[in-house]
Design a protein around this motif. Structure first.
Motif, PDB file in Angstrom:
ATOM      1  N   ALA A 129       3.734 -10.385  17.982  1.00  0.00           N
ATOM      2  CA  ALA A 129       3.334  -9.739  16.816  1.00  0.00           C
ATOM      3  C   ALA A 129       3.214  -8.318  16.729  1.00  0.00           C
ATOM      4  CB  ALA A 129       2.120 -10.709  16.547  1.00  0.00           C
ATOM      5  N   ILE A 130       3.027  -7.874  15.548  1.00  0.00           N
ATOM      6  CA  ILE A 130       2.629  -6.484  15.459  1.00  0.00           C
ATOM      7  C   ILE A 130       1.747  -6.441  14.326  1.00  0.00           C
ATOM      8  CG2 ILE A 130       3.257  -3.883  14.519  1.00  0.00           C
ATOM      9  CD1 ILE A 130       4.623  -4.707  17.163  1.00  0.00           C
ATOM     10  N   GLY A 131       0.245  -5.913  14.706  1.00  0.00           N
ATOM     11  CA  GLY A 131      -0.516  -5.675  13.692  1.00  0.00           C
ATOM     12  C   GLY A 131      -0.504  -4.528  12.887  1.00  0.00           C
ATOM     13  N   VAL A 132      -0.724  -4.659  11.524  1.00  0.00           N
ATOM     14  CA  VAL A 132      -0.411  -3.440  10.606  1.00  0.00           C
ATOM     15  C   VAL A 132      -1.583  -3.233   9.695  1.00  0.00           C
ATOM     16  CG1 VAL A 132       1.015  -2.548   9.017  1.00  0.00           C
ATOM     17  CG2 VAL A 132       2.209  -3.762  10.782  1.00  0.00           C
ATOM     18  N   ALA A 133      -2.321  -2.142   9.839  1.00  0.00           N
ATOM     19  CA  ALA A 133      -3.513  -1.874   8.706  1.00  0.00           C
ATOM     20  C   ALA A 133      -3.141  -1.384   7.410  1.00  0.00           C
ATOM     21  CB  ALA A 133      -4.191  -1.024   9.675  1.00  0.00           C
ATOM     22  N   ARG A 134      -3.683  -1.800   6.456  1.00  0.00           N
ATOM     23  CA  ARG A 134      -3.449  -1.292   5.035  1.00  0.00           C
ATOM     24  C   ARG A 134      -4.394  -0.030   5.057  1.00  0.00           C
ATOM     25  NH1 ARG A 134      -4.699  -3.784  -0.908  1.00  0.00           N
ATOM     26  NH2 ARG A 134      -3.572  -2.235  -2.157  1.00  0.00           N
ATOM     27  N   THR A 135      -3.923   1.151   4.631  1.00  0.00           N
ATOM     28  CA  THR A 135      -4.677   2.460   4.896  1.00  0.00           C
ATOM     29  C   THR A 135      -5.056   2.791   3.399  1.00  0.00           C
ATOM     30  OG1 THR A 135      -2.900   3.619   5.080  1.00  0.00           O
ATOM     31  CG2 THR A 135      -4.006   2.717   6.930  1.00  0.00           C
ATOM     32  N   LEU A 136      -4.270   2.457   2.196  1.00  0.00           N
ATOM     33  CA  LEU A 136      -4.388   2.975   0.897  1.00  0.00           C
ATOM     34  C   LEU A 136      -4.764   1.706  -0.126  1.00  0.00           C
ATOM     35  CD1 LEU A 136      -1.426   5.700   0.680  1.00  0.00           C
ATOM     36  CD2 LEU A 136      -3.964   5.890   1.167  1.00  0.00           C
ATOM     37  N   ASP A 137      -5.545   1.789  -1.118  1.00  0.00           N
ATOM     38  CA  ASP A 137      -5.680   0.923  -2.082  1.00  0.00           C
ATOM     39  C   ASP A 137      -5.033   0.965  -3.029  1.00  0.00           C
ATOM     40  OD1 ASP A 137      -6.543   3.032  -3.700  1.00  0.00           O
ATOM     41  OD2 ASP A 137      -8.805   2.545  -3.495  1.00  0.00           O
ATOM     42  N   ASP A 138      -4.996  -0.126  -4.077  1.00  0.00           N
ATOM     43  CA  ASP A 138      -4.083   0.082  -5.209  1.00  0.00           C
ATOM     44  C   ASP A 138      -3.864   1.409  -5.853  1.00  0.00           C
ATOM     45  OD1 ASP A 138      -3.387  -2.857  -4.509  1.00  0.00           O
ATOM     46  OD2 ASP A 138      -4.941  -3.577  -5.901  1.00  0.00           O
ATOM     47  N   GLU A 139      -4.748   2.022  -5.881  1.00  0.00           N
ATOM     48  CA  GLU A 139      -4.838   3.318  -6.516  1.00  0.00           C
ATOM     49  C   GLU A 139      -4.191   4.482  -5.793  1.00  0.00           C
ATOM     50  OE1 GLU A 139      -7.733   1.403  -7.117  1.00  0.00           O
ATOM     51  OE2 GLU A 139      -6.588   0.623  -8.735  1.00  0.00           O
ATOM     52  N   GLY A 140      -3.944   4.217  -4.436  1.00  0.00           N
ATOM     53  CA  GLY A 140      -3.359   5.146  -3.516  1.00  0.00           C
ATOM     54  C   GLY A 140      -4.631   5.895  -2.766  1.00  0.00           C
ATOM     55  N   GLU A 141      -5.803   5.481  -2.934  1.00  0.00           N
ATOM     56  CA  GLU A 141      -7.006   6.099  -2.324  1.00  0.00           C
ATOM     57  C   GLU A 141      -7.159   5.531  -0.881  1.00  0.00           C
ATOM     58  OE1 GLU A 141      -8.777   8.772  -3.581  1.00  0.00           O
ATOM     59  OE2 GLU A 141      -7.167   8.612  -5.354  1.00  0.00           O
ATOM     60  N   PRO A 142      -7.569   6.380   0.260  1.00  0.00           N
ATOM     61  CA  PRO A 142      -7.804   5.824   1.365  1.00  0.00           C
ATOM     62  C   PRO A 142      -8.610   4.576   1.514  1.00  0.00           C
ATOM     63  CG  PRO A 142      -8.114   8.225   1.351  1.00  0.00           C
ATOM     64  CD  PRO A 142      -8.039   7.952  -0.064  1.00  0.00           C
ATOM     65  N   LEU A 143      -8.294   3.911   2.229  1.00  0.00           N
ATOM     66  CA  LEU A 143      -9.063   2.179   2.363  1.00  0.00           C
ATOM     67  C   LEU A 143      -9.777   2.384   3.734  1.00  0.00           C
ATOM     68  CD1 LEU A 143      -9.420  -0.359   0.978  1.00  0.00           C
ATOM     69  CD2 LEU A 143      -7.572  -1.231   2.268  1.00  0.00           C
ATOM     70  N   PRO A 144     -11.077   2.504   3.568  1.00  0.00           N
ATOM     71  CA  PRO A 144     -11.997   2.884   4.835  1.00  0.00           C
ATOM     72  C   PRO A 144     -11.828   1.686   5.723  1.00  0.00           C
ATOM     73  CG  PRO A 144     -13.164   3.307   2.860  1.00  0.00           C
ATOM     74  CD  PRO A 144     -12.138   2.659   2.439  1.00  0.00           C
ATOM     75  N   ARG A 202       8.542   0.709  11.472  1.00  0.00           N
ATOM     76  CA  ARG A 202       8.637   1.166  10.037  1.00  0.00           C
ATOM     77  C   ARG A 202      10.109   0.920   9.480  1.00  0.00           C
ATOM     78  NH1 ARG A 202       4.586   3.223   7.537  1.00  0.00           N
ATOM     79  NH2 ARG A 202       2.741   4.442   8.653  1.00  0.00           N
ATOM     80  N   ALA A 203      10.864   1.432  10.468  1.00  0.00           N
ATOM     81  CA  ALA A 203      12.339   1.244  10.038  1.00  0.00           C
ATOM     82  C   ALA A 203      12.798   0.047  10.252  1.00  0.00           C
ATOM     83  CB  ALA A 203      12.976   2.349  10.912  1.00  0.00           C
ATOM     84  N   GLU A 204      12.508  -0.732  11.039  1.00  0.00           N
ATOM     85  CA  GLU A 204      13.332  -2.006  11.106  1.00  0.00           C
ATOM     86  C   GLU A 204      12.744  -3.182  10.405  1.00  0.00           C
ATOM     87  OE1 GLU A 204      15.481  -5.067  13.124  1.00  0.00           O
ATOM     88  OE2 GLU A 204      15.302  -2.868  13.640  1.00  0.00           O
ATOM     89  N   PHE A 205      11.207  -2.923   9.906  1.00  0.00           N
ATOM     90  CA  PHE A 205      10.712  -3.830   8.886  1.00  0.00           C
ATOM     91  C   PHE A 205      10.507  -3.558   7.562  1.00  0.00           C
ATOM     92  CE2 PHE A 205       9.692  -5.124  13.528  1.00  0.00           C
ATOM     93  CZ  PHE A 205      10.333  -6.333  13.496  1.00  0.00           C
ATOM     94  N   GLY A 206      10.666  -2.056   7.375  1.00  0.00           N
ATOM     95  CA  GLY A 206      10.658  -1.716   6.192  1.00  0.00           C
ATOM     96  C   GLY A 206       9.053  -1.639   5.665  1.00  0.00           C
ATOM     97  N   VAL A 207       8.152  -1.260   6.611  1.00  0.00           N
ATOM     98  CA  VAL A 207       6.866  -1.321   6.303  1.00  0.00           C
ATOM     99  C   VAL A 207       6.604  -0.044   5.192  1.00  0.00           C
ATOM    100  CG1 VAL A 207       4.523  -0.674   7.486  1.00  0.00           C
ATOM    101  CG2 VAL A 207       6.218  -2.036   8.773  1.00  0.00           C
ATOM    102  N   PRO A 208       5.865  -0.349   4.399  1.00  0.00           N
ATOM    103  CA  PRO A 208       5.804   0.445   3.416  1.00  0.00           C
ATOM    104  C   PRO A 208       4.808   1.653   3.464  1.00  0.00           C
ATOM    105  CG  PRO A 208       4.769  -1.371   2.362  1.00  0.00           C
ATOM    106  CD  PRO A 208       5.508  -1.675   3.848  1.00  0.00           C
ATOM    107  N   ALA A 209       4.624   2.531   2.572  1.00  0.00           N
ATOM    108  CA  ALA A 209       3.622   3.709   2.769  1.00  0.00           C
ATOM    109  C   ALA A 209       2.234   3.229   2.552  1.00  0.00           C
ATOM    110  CB  ALA A 209       3.723   4.886   1.700  1.00  0.00           C
ATOM    111  N   GLY A 210       1.256   3.552   2.949  1.00  0.00           N
ATOM    112  CA  GLY A 210       0.088   2.985   2.832  1.00  0.00           C
ATOM    113  C   GLY A 210      -0.428   1.938   3.834  1.00  0.00           C
TER     114      GLY A 210
END
Length: 204
Positions: A96-111, A147-155
């Motif tokens: 598995a690869i653990g991925v963190a969401r870093t931006l909220d729905d408004e594009g602001e940093p998610l702490p 990112r490239a292999e799985f299409g991980v989006p910005a944020g």
């Protein structure tokens, strides 16, 4: 049915007070059984455990890319690992690869996104141990490759790779890894970790 996870000599945590067996027996082996198969319920339970981890403001920032040995997804994750990790992880039952969401729905940093992934992944690891499995967390993987292999989006930021499997024989490991596998576990003392009054004054 919870299974006992066999802990080789020198690998059980030596603590100043008793710890829960899940914590005392958790370690990160590289010698995994290539014949062990993780069934559907066991695989799902790992990520249910991760789902119920605490997170800042209940933002639930953890996401996972995951596959079991024999599935194309396993091979795709395996291909993003560092050369050293690709060698021994072939025997893992799941990756598995653990991925963190870093931006909220408004594009602001998610702490605290990475902290949230760490908490979720620790839940996953302890669920694995509770069911007689082991989970080895790795920094050795290509974030841009993921990112490239799985299409991980910005944020979203790939944070950690995880190999899950049953404990196996270390005989097939390279000498360097076999030595690590048999070396006793060690940790800094509590005096170096917990302070009181002022920095550097041990609490214990």
């Amino acid at each position: 049915m919870t299974e006992d996870f066999h802990v080789p000599d020198g690998k059980a945590a030596e603590s100043s007070v008793p710890l829960h067996p899940l914590l005392a027996s958790r370690w990160s082996p590289r010698a995994l059984d290539p014949g062990a198969e993780l069934d559907d319920a066991g695989f799902r339970a790992l990520f249910e455990a991760a789902r119920w981890a605490p997170s800042w403001g209940n933002t639930q920032p953890a996401r996972y890319l995951a596959g079991r040995r024999g599935e194309p997804m396993f091979d795709r994750i395996h291909g993003t690992l560092s050369r050293g990790n690709r060698g021994w992880t072939e025997s893992a039952s799941a990756l598995a690869i653990g991925v963190a969401r870093t931006l909220d729905d408004e594009g602001e940093p998610l702490p605290y996104g990475e902290y949230g992934v760490a908490l979720a992944t620790q839940n996953l690891v302890l669920q694995a141990v509770a069911e007689g499995w082991a989970a080895h967390q790795m920094a050795g993987f290509g974030r841009e490759a993921v990112r490239a292999e799985f299409g991980v989006p910005a944020g979203y930021e790939p944070v950690v790779a995880i190999a899950i499997g049953r404990l196996g024989s270390a005989d097939g490991l390279p000498d360097r890894l076999r030595e690590k596998e048999s070396a006793p576990r060690s940790r800094k003392s509590l005096a170096e970790l917990v302070f009181t009054d002022r920095w550097g004054t041990p609490q214990f």
